[in-house]
Design an enzyme around this catalytic site. Structure first.
Site, short mmCIF file in Angstrom:
data_model
loop_
_atom_site.label_atom_id
_atom_site.label_comp_id
_atom_site.label_asym_id
_atom_site.label_seq_id
_atom_site.Cartn_x
_atom_site.Cartn_y
_atom_site.Cartn_z
N ASP A 159 0.89 -1.28 0.27
CA ASP A 159 0.11 0.14 0.11
C ASP A 159 0.37 1.35 0.16
O ASP A 159 0.92 2.25 -0.50
CB ASP A 159 -1.10 -0.14 1.53
CG ASP A 159 -1.79 -1.87 1.25
OD1 ASP A 159 -2.55 -1.90 0.85
OD2 ASP A 159 -0.72 -2.32 2.55
N HIS A 187 -4.95 -3.53 6.19
CA HIS A 187 -4.19 -3.76 5.10
C HIS A 187 -5.70 -4.02 4.52
O HIS A 187 -6.09 -5.36 3.94
CB HIS A 187 -3.14 -4.61 4.79
CG HIS A 187 -3.60 -5.55 3.23
ND1 HIS A 187 -2.66 -4.46 1.78
CD2 HIS A 187 -3.36 -6.48 2.36
CE1 HIS A 187 -3.21 -4.99 1.08
NE2 HIS A 187 -3.34 -6.03 1.65
N1 LIG Z 1 -0.61 -8.07 2.84
C1 LIG Z 1 -0.45 -7.82 1.01
O1 LIG Z 1 -0.40 -6.70 0.49
C2 LIG Z 1 -0.87 -9.04 -0.14
C3 LIG Z 1 -0.79 -8.92 -1.44
C4 LIG Z 1 -1.00 -9.82 -2.19
C5 LIG Z 1 -1.78 -11.16 -1.77
N2 LIG Z 1 -1.57 -11.33 -0.60
C6 LIG Z 1 -2.38 -12.44 0.32
O2 LIG Z 1 -0.92 -13.60 0.03
C7 LIG Z 1 -2.15 -14.97 -0.09
C8 LIG Z 1 -1.90 -15.63 -1.12
O3 LIG Z 1 -0.97 -15.29 -2.70
P1 LIG Z 1 -1.30 -15.39 -3.99
O4 LIG Z 1 -1.43 -14.90 -4.96
O5 LIG Z 1 0.25 -16.37 -3.50
O6 LIG Z 1 -2.41 -17.52 -3.62
P2 LIG Z 1 -2.22 -18.61 -4.27
O7 LIG Z 1 -3.10 -19.75 -4.25
O8 LIG Z 1 -1.55 -18.31 -5.75
O9 LIG Z 1 -0.84 -19.13 -3.45
C9 LIG Z 1 -1.24 -19.80 -1.77
C10 LIG Z 1 -0.10 -21.19 -1.74
O10 LIG Z 1 -0.42 -20.84 -0.40
C11 LIG Z 1 -0.80 -22.67 -0.61
N3 LIG Z 1 -1.60 -22.64 0.70
C12 LIG Z 1 -2.69 -22.59 0.68
N4 LIG Z 1 -2.48 -23.52 2.44
C13 LIG Z 1 -1.19 -22.93 3.04
C14 LIG Z 1 -1.06 -23.55 4.05
N5 LIG Z 1 -1.62 -24.15 5.27
N6 LIG Z 1 0.88 -24.06 4.84
C15 LIG Z 1 1.19 -23.65 3.63
N7 LIG Z 1 1.38 -23.35 1.96
C16 LIG Z 1 -0.47 -23.66 1.85
C17 LIG Z 1 -1.77 -22.83 -1.37
O11 LIG Z 1 -1.47 -24.85 -1.61
C18 LIG Z 1 -0.97 -22.00 -2.31
O12 LIG Z 1 0.49 -22.60 -3.43
C19 LIG Z 1 -3.81 -14.78 -0.10
O13 LIG Z 1 -4.12 -14.87 0.52
C20 LIG Z 1 -3.62 -12.94 -0.73
O14 LIG Z 1 -4.88 -12.06 -0.68
C21 LIG Z 1 -1.68 -10.05 0.75
O1 LIG Z 2 -6.51 -7.13 -2.82
C1 LIG Z 2 -6.41 -8.67 -2.50
O2 LIG Z 2 -6.81 -9.61 -1.87
C2 LIG Z 2 -4.16 -8.97 -2.77
C3 LIG Z 2 -3.48 -8.12 -1.60
O3 LIG Z 2 -4.55 -7.58 -0.48
C4 LIG Z 2 -3.57 -6.53 -2.62
O4 LIG Z 2 -3.31 -5.59 -2.29
O5 LIG Z 2 -3.16 -6.94 -3.52
#
Ligand SMILES: NC(=O)c1ccc[n+]([C@@H]2O[C@H](COP(=O)([O-])OP(=O)(O)OC[C@H]3O[C@@H](n4cnc5c(N)ncnc54)[C@H](O)[C@@H]3O)[C@@H](O)[C@H]2O)c1
Ligand SMILES: O=C(O)C[C@H](O)C(=O)O
Length: 324
Positions: A159, A187
């Site tokens: 952000d 967030h």
């Molecule tokens: N804070 C932020 O700014 C931010 C930004 C982008 C994404 N995210 C979040 O990050 C997370 C991951 O996003 P992504 O696009 O990589 O998702 P994705 O679905 O591509 O990958 C997630 C992975 O986590 C694995 N997983 C699920 N449960 C698990 C566990 N208990 N232990 C280990 N691995 C596990 C899944 O098998 C999958 O491979 C999501 O919750 C997304 O919303 C946060």
């Molecule tokens: O928005 C989402 O769900 C993914 C991540 O938290 C983001 O900010 O891009």
């Protein structure tokens, strides 16, 4: 060469990790002189995909990678970990808010908090990326009573970086000309990207942009950027999330100039309830972060900061049963 450090990354076969792991392996997080041991965690159903990622990391012949552990056991993944990036969790789809993931993802973080408590280095630094990141970090921390709550942080650096670019583009300057950007709170769509302290090329941001743009364009654009990416890409942000996770951990471990935003346990600063994981302006030095104190808050800021605090209290109430 330094001794290797152990870096645990969960969700190793997911989208974010497909960028994150390779950049960490290349030295982007801890520098070109810091060897690493990668400890990658996945769920059993994703172990084939994780093994494919391991094959690719090996095929890069990264000089800094001393070993790779791929496992579906959190107790193995977090063993002696110096850094833990908790990425593995379900992402949201179109039309969802991040807190809609609370039920699906919260249990992951109580299990992982316990495993960190029992197996990680006593100095482990934890960054929660999986959404809803702030409350997931609180769950992990509450399940790790032997570790200091301050070792658990959540990511609002994406952000922060988004806000830097929005302001730089609006003022015709570069992101490196902007300082004292602040993201307060969760967030989520209630976060408060605050320009009150911000300067661009030494000039107050408020003297360079109209109030209307600030309130009705800048703030909602930053708050809604995750949803805009999901709409455009059909999947949530991945490379930018990985890049911001690296920025967060690098600055925490190695220090940085100026102010960055990190979601950390509130100590009551700025009137925010103690204990919730709230994004604050911090300075990082000597391997530690510290909240920047003393900013004056006007009524507009106070109202926005309280709105995002209220949402975090509600999220906490919804997961009370997981807080140990
Ligand atoms: N804070 C932020 O700014 C931010 C930004 C982008 C994404 N995210 C979040 O990050 C997370 C991951 O996003 P992504 O696009 O990589 O998702 P994705 O679905 O591509 O990958 C997630 C992975 O986590 C694995 N997983 C699920 N449960 C698990 C566990 N208990 N232990 C280990 N691995 C596990 C899944 O098998 C999958 O491979 C999501 O919750 C997304 O919303 C946060
Ligand atoms: O928005 C989402 O769900 C993914 C991540 O938290 C983001 O900010 O891009």
């Amino acid at each position: 060469m330094k001794d290797p450090v152990r870096i645990a990354i969960t969700g190793g076969a997911g989208q974010i990790s497909y960028s994150l792991i390779f950049r960490i392996a290349a030295g982007d997080m801890l520098g070109p002189d810091q060897p690493v041991i990668l400890q990658l965690l996945e769920i059993p159903q994703a172990m084939d995909a994780l093994n494919g990622v391991v094959m690719e990391v090996n095929d890069c012949a990264f000089p800094l990678v001393k070993d790779i552990v791929a496992t579906d056991d959190p107790n193995v993944a977090f063993k002696d970990a110096d850094f833990a990036l908790l990425v593995g969790a379900r992402p949201r789809g179109p039309g969802m808010e991040r807190k809609d993931l609370l039920e699906a993802n919260a249990a992951i973080f109580s299990v992982q908090g316990k495993a960190l408590n029992d197996h990680a280095s006593r100095d482990v630094r934890v960054l929660v990326v999986g959404n809803p990141a702030n409350t997931n970090a609180l769950i992990a921390s509450c399940n790790a009573p032997d570790l200091d709550a301050g070792q658990f942080t959540a990511m609002t650096r994406l952000d922060h970086n988004r806000a830097l670019t929005q302001l730089a583009q609006k003022t015709g300057k570069h992101v490196t000309d902007v300082d004292s950007m602040i993201i307060w709170g969760n967030h989520s769509a209630t976060q408060y990207p605050d320009l009150a302290q911000c300067k661009v090329d030494g000039k107050a941001a408020f003297d360079l942009v109209e109030r209307d743009w600030y309130e009705n364009d800048f703030i909602p654009t930053v708050q809604q950027r995750g949803a805009a990416i999901i709409k455009a890409r059909g999947a949530s942000s991945a490379a930018s999330a990985a890049s911001s996770a690296i920025d967060h951990m690098r600055d925490w471990a190695l220090g940085c100039d100026g102010i960055v935003s990190m979601a950390i346990p509130s100590d009551g600063s700025y009137g925010i309830e103690e204990g919730i994981i709230y994004s604050y302006p911090v300075r990082c030095q000597g391997g530690k972060y510290e909240i920047v104190q003393g900013f004056e808050l006007d009524a507009f800021s106070k109202e926005k900061m309280q709105a995002t605090e209220k949402e975090l209290r509600e999220e906490r109430a919804a997961v009370e049963h997981l807080l140990g």
